[in-house]
Design a protein around this motif. Structure first.
Motif, PDB file in Angstrom:
ATOM      1  N   ARG A   9       0.839  -1.203   0.000  1.00  0.00           N
ATOM      2  CA  ARG A   9       0.000   0.000   0.000  1.00  0.00           C
ATOM      3  C   ARG A   9       0.869   1.246   0.000  1.00  0.00           C
ATOM      4  NH1 ARG A   9      -4.842  -0.124   4.070  1.00  0.00           N
ATOM      5  NH2 ARG A   9      -6.288  -1.049   2.622  1.00  0.00           N
ATOM      6  N   GLY A  10       0.363   2.308  -0.601  1.00  0.00           N
ATOM      7  CA  GLY A  10       1.070   3.583  -0.571  1.00  0.00           C
ATOM      8  C   GLY A  10       1.243   4.166  -1.952  1.00  0.00           C
ATOM      9  N   ARG A  11       1.827   5.347  -1.977  1.00  0.00           N
ATOM     10  CA  ARG A  11       2.080   6.052  -3.223  1.00  0.00           C
ATOM     11  C   ARG A  11       3.585   6.188  -3.406  1.00  0.00           C
ATOM     12  NH1 ARG A  11      -2.559   9.796  -4.689  1.00  0.00           N
ATOM     13  NH2 ARG A  11      -4.231   9.031  -3.364  1.00  0.00           N
ATOM     14  N   GLY A  12       3.982   6.472  -4.610  1.00  0.00           N
ATOM     15  CA  GLY A  12       5.400   6.623  -4.895  1.00  0.00           C
ATOM     16  C   GLY A  12       6.084   5.271  -4.924  1.00  0.00           C
ATOM     17  N   PRO A  13       7.395   5.272  -4.730  1.00  0.00           N
ATOM     18  CA  PRO A  13       8.142   4.014  -4.763  1.00  0.00           C
ATOM     19  C   PRO A  13       7.679   3.078  -3.642  1.00  0.00           C
ATOM     20  CG  PRO A  13       9.638   5.893  -4.727  1.00  0.00           C
ATOM     21  CD  PRO A  13       8.257   6.416  -4.520  1.00  0.00           C
ATOM     22  N   ARG A  14       7.294   1.898  -3.992  1.00  0.00           N
ATOM     23  CA  ARG A  14       6.822   0.937  -2.998  1.00  0.00           C
ATOM     24  C   ARG A  14       7.876  -0.155  -2.855  1.00  0.00           C
ATOM     25  NH1 ARG A  14       0.961   0.004  -5.394  1.00  0.00           N
ATOM     26  NH2 ARG A  14       2.022   0.595  -7.282  1.00  0.00           N
ATOM     27  N   MET A  15       8.682   0.005  -1.819  1.00  0.00           N
ATOM     28  CA  MET A  15       9.772  -0.927  -1.576  1.00  0.00           C
ATOM     29  C   MET A  15       9.785  -1.301  -0.101  1.00  0.00           C
ATOM     30  SD  MET A  15      12.680   1.027  -3.823  1.00  0.00           S
ATOM     31  CE  MET A  15      13.974   0.034  -3.163  1.00  0.00           C
ATOM     32  N   ARG A  23       2.335  -5.347   8.037  1.00  0.00           N
ATOM     33  CA  ARG A  23       1.102  -6.110   8.275  1.00  0.00           C
ATOM     34  C   ARG A  23       0.620  -6.547   6.901  1.00  0.00           C
ATOM     35  NH1 ARG A  23      -2.261  -2.394  11.003  1.00  0.00           N
ATOM     36  NH2 ARG A  23      -1.263  -3.137  12.878  1.00  0.00           N
ATOM     37  N   TYR A  24       0.152  -7.800   6.787  1.00  0.00           N
ATOM     38  CA  TYR A  24      -0.278  -8.309   5.480  1.00  0.00           C
ATOM     39  C   TYR A  24      -1.252  -9.470   5.635  1.00  0.00           C
ATOM     40  CZ  TYR A  24       3.198 -11.906   6.507  1.00  0.00           C
ATOM     41  OH  TYR A  24       3.912 -12.907   7.096  1.00  0.00           O
ATOM     42  N   HIS A  25      -1.886  -9.818   4.541  1.00  0.00           N
ATOM     43  CA  HIS A  25      -2.758 -10.982   4.451  1.00  0.00           C
ATOM     44  C   HIS A  25      -2.057 -12.001   3.565  1.00  0.00           C
ATOM     45  CE1 HIS A  25      -6.193  -8.898   6.197  1.00  0.00           C
ATOM     46  NE2 HIS A  25      -5.838  -7.860   5.457  1.00  0.00           N
ATOM     47  N   VAL A  26      -2.215 -13.265   3.875  1.00  0.00           N
ATOM     48  CA  VAL A  26      -1.623 -14.321   3.060  1.00  0.00           C
ATOM     49  C   VAL A  26      -2.680 -14.853   2.096  1.00  0.00           C
ATOM     50  CG1 VAL A  26      -0.549 -16.605   3.097  1.00  0.00           C
ATOM     51  CG2 VAL A  26      -0.052 -14.981   4.917  1.00  0.00           C
ATOM     52  N   ASP A  36      -0.382 -10.141   0.538  1.00  0.00           N
ATOM     53  CA  ASP A  36      -1.279  -9.223  -0.154  1.00  0.00           C
ATOM     54  C   ASP A  36      -1.709  -8.132   0.817  1.00  0.00           C
ATOM     55  OD1 ASP A  36      -2.809  -8.399  -2.411  1.00  0.00           O
ATOM     56  OD2 ASP A  36      -4.596  -9.224  -1.470  1.00  0.00           O
ATOM     57  N   ASP A  37      -2.066  -6.963   0.305  1.00  0.00           N
ATOM     58  CA  ASP A  37      -2.520  -5.838   1.133  1.00  0.00           C
ATOM     59  C   ASP A  37      -1.483  -5.519   2.212  1.00  0.00           C
ATOM     60  OD1 ASP A  37      -4.248  -3.813   1.854  1.00  0.00           O
ATOM     61  OD2 ASP A  37      -5.433  -5.089   3.177  1.00  0.00           O
ATOM     62  N   VAL A  38      -0.247  -5.303   1.791  1.00  0.00           N
ATOM     63  CA  VAL A  38       0.877  -5.080   2.707  1.00  0.00           C
ATOM     64  C   VAL A  38       0.923  -3.626   3.130  1.00  0.00           C
ATOM     65  CG1 VAL A  38       3.385  -5.239   2.957  1.00  0.00           C
ATOM     66  CG2 VAL A  38       2.170  -6.912   1.557  1.00  0.00           C
ATOM     67  N   SER A  39       0.936  -3.365   4.450  1.00  0.00           N
ATOM     68  CA  SER A  39       1.089  -2.016   4.984  1.00  0.00           C
ATOM     69  C   SER A  39       2.328  -1.974   5.873  1.00  0.00           C
ATOM     70  CB  SER A  39      -0.083  -1.542   5.815  1.00  0.00           C
ATOM     71  OG  SER A  39      -1.147  -2.382   5.835  1.00  0.00           O
ATOM     72  N   ILE A  40       3.100  -0.920   5.707  1.00  0.00           N
ATOM     73  CA  ILE A  40       4.307  -0.735   6.505  1.00  0.00           C
ATOM     74  C   ILE A  40       3.932  -0.136   7.855  1.00  0.00           C
ATOM     75  CG2 ILE A  40       6.516   0.465   6.613  1.00  0.00           C
ATOM     76  CD1 ILE A  40       6.465   0.413   3.495  1.00  0.00           C
TER      77      ILE A  40
END
Length: 42
Positions: A9-15, A23-26, A36-40
């Motif tokens: 998730r997010g804008r710009g470079p996603r690294m 946090r994410y879903h498998v 999937d749906d990865v948030s930092i």
């Protein structure tokens, strides 16, 4: 866990950096497990 940059998730470079807390879903696809749906968090 495999993470495709489009799943972050997010804008710009996603690294992600090694050791970063996320946090994410498998999900399971034809190639195996994937994040999937990865948030930092940190």
């Amino acid at each position: 866990m495999f993470v495709h940059f489009r799943a972050i998730r997010g804008r710009g470079p996603r690294m992600l950096a090694e050791g970063q807390i996320v946090r994410y879903h498998v999900i399971k696809n034809d190639r195996g497990l994937q994040a999937d749906d990865v948030s930092i968090i940190e």
